[in-house]
Enzyme design. Structure first.
Site, PDB file in Angstrom:
ATOM      1  N   TYR A 156       6.592  -1.755  -0.226  1.00 31.66           N
ATOM      2  CA  TYR A 156       6.352  -3.194  -0.365  1.00 31.66           C
ATOM      3  C   TYR A 156       6.111  -3.824   1.000  1.00 31.66           C
ATOM      4  O   TYR A 156       5.167  -4.604   1.179  1.00 31.66           O
ATOM      5  CB  TYR A 156       7.545  -3.848  -1.048  1.00 31.66           C
ATOM      6  N   SER A 159       2.738  -2.842   2.275  1.00 27.12           N
ATOM      7  CA  SER A 159       1.653  -3.499   1.543  1.00 27.12           C
ATOM      8  C   SER A 159       1.497  -4.953   1.967  1.00 27.12           C
ATOM      9  O   SER A 159       0.378  -5.444   2.146  1.00 27.12           O
ATOM     10  CB  SER A 159       1.898  -3.406   0.035  1.00 27.12           C
TER      11      SER A 159
END
Length: 251
Positions: A156, A159
């Protein structure tokens, strides 16, 4: 809320069925925009359409998936077909999971990168030709995770760091064409994604003791208000900028 701020404007909001995407679709429609809300969850999209009744603008539900190139191409093309033009794109679709990084599977890593980063890129890629025609703009959802270390969320974090860098790159590349690209970095917000948080076994809770210095989570509506400002003409000189709405998490 200013009912006429987006009058005559159109918007595509990905991840529009819940959380920040849902709040953004309703906010933009409440200010006069014709909005396509795209999401993989058809049931929640139906609820959104009902909730949008009576607003100054409109919300059209579209089942669409940012997890594949074909899905993005279809989503953007159908959105333009329904709206007739494209003025604003909000990339709010995203997923999150937690685990010790040394236990992170490649499949889960790829899932988060594909949806959060590659999906954002693909939506931008497909939308940019239309936005250059209208002098429109893009608002991407980054995260405080792009600004500071966040444990148990390596994919996460990577990203969202990528989304932040992508935003700046596109802003510079297309500034001469009149296209603005900005991002919002929310902190801890009360959404279905954050409600799924759980500590991995053996995790040290002290590592997240600054996740919410104000002692409470923010609301999707508060983030939507920020997105609406960034997407509006009032922010016409804002480009390549990231706005933290995080209750002092990064301060």
């Amino acid at each position: 809320m200013t009912p006429s701020r987006f009058s005559g404007r159109t918007a595509l909001v990905t991840g529009g069925a819940s959380g920040i995407g849902r709040a953004t679709a309703l906010r933009l429609a409440g200010e006069g925009a014709a909005v396509v809300a795209a999401d993989v969850n058809a049931e929640l999209l139906g609820q959104l359409s009902a909730d949008a009744a009576g607003l100054a603008g409109s919300v059209t539900a579209l089942v669409g998936d940012v997890g594949s190139e074909e899905g993005v191409e279809r989503t953007v093309a159908e959105s333009v077909g329904r709206l007739g033009r494209l003025d604003v794109v909000v990339n709010a679709a995203g997923v999150l999971s937690f685990c010790h990084s040394h236990e992170h599977t490649l499949d889960e890593w790829n899932r988060l990168i594909t949806i959060n980063l590659t999906g954002t890129f693909l939506v931008c890629r497909e939308a940019i030709p239309h936005l250059l025609v209208t002098g429109g703009n893009i608002v991407n959802l980054a995260s405080t995770a792009a600004h500071k270390g966040q444990p148990w969320a390596a994919a996460y974090v990577a990203s969202k760091g990528g989304v932040l860098a992508l935003t700046r790159a596109l802003a510079v590349e297309y500034a001469g064409g009149g296209l603005r690209v900005n991002s919002i970095s929310p902190g801890a917000i009360n959404t279905p994604i954050t409600s799924a948080f759980h500590l991995p076994e053996g995790a040290d809770i002290s590592l997240i003791n600054r996740v919410s210095p104000m002692g409470r989570f923010g609301t999707p509506e508060g983030i939507a208000a920020g997105i609406a400002y960034v997407a509006s003409d009032e922010a016409s000189h804002m480009n390549g900028t990231d706005i933290l709405i995080d209750g002092a998490t990064v301060a």
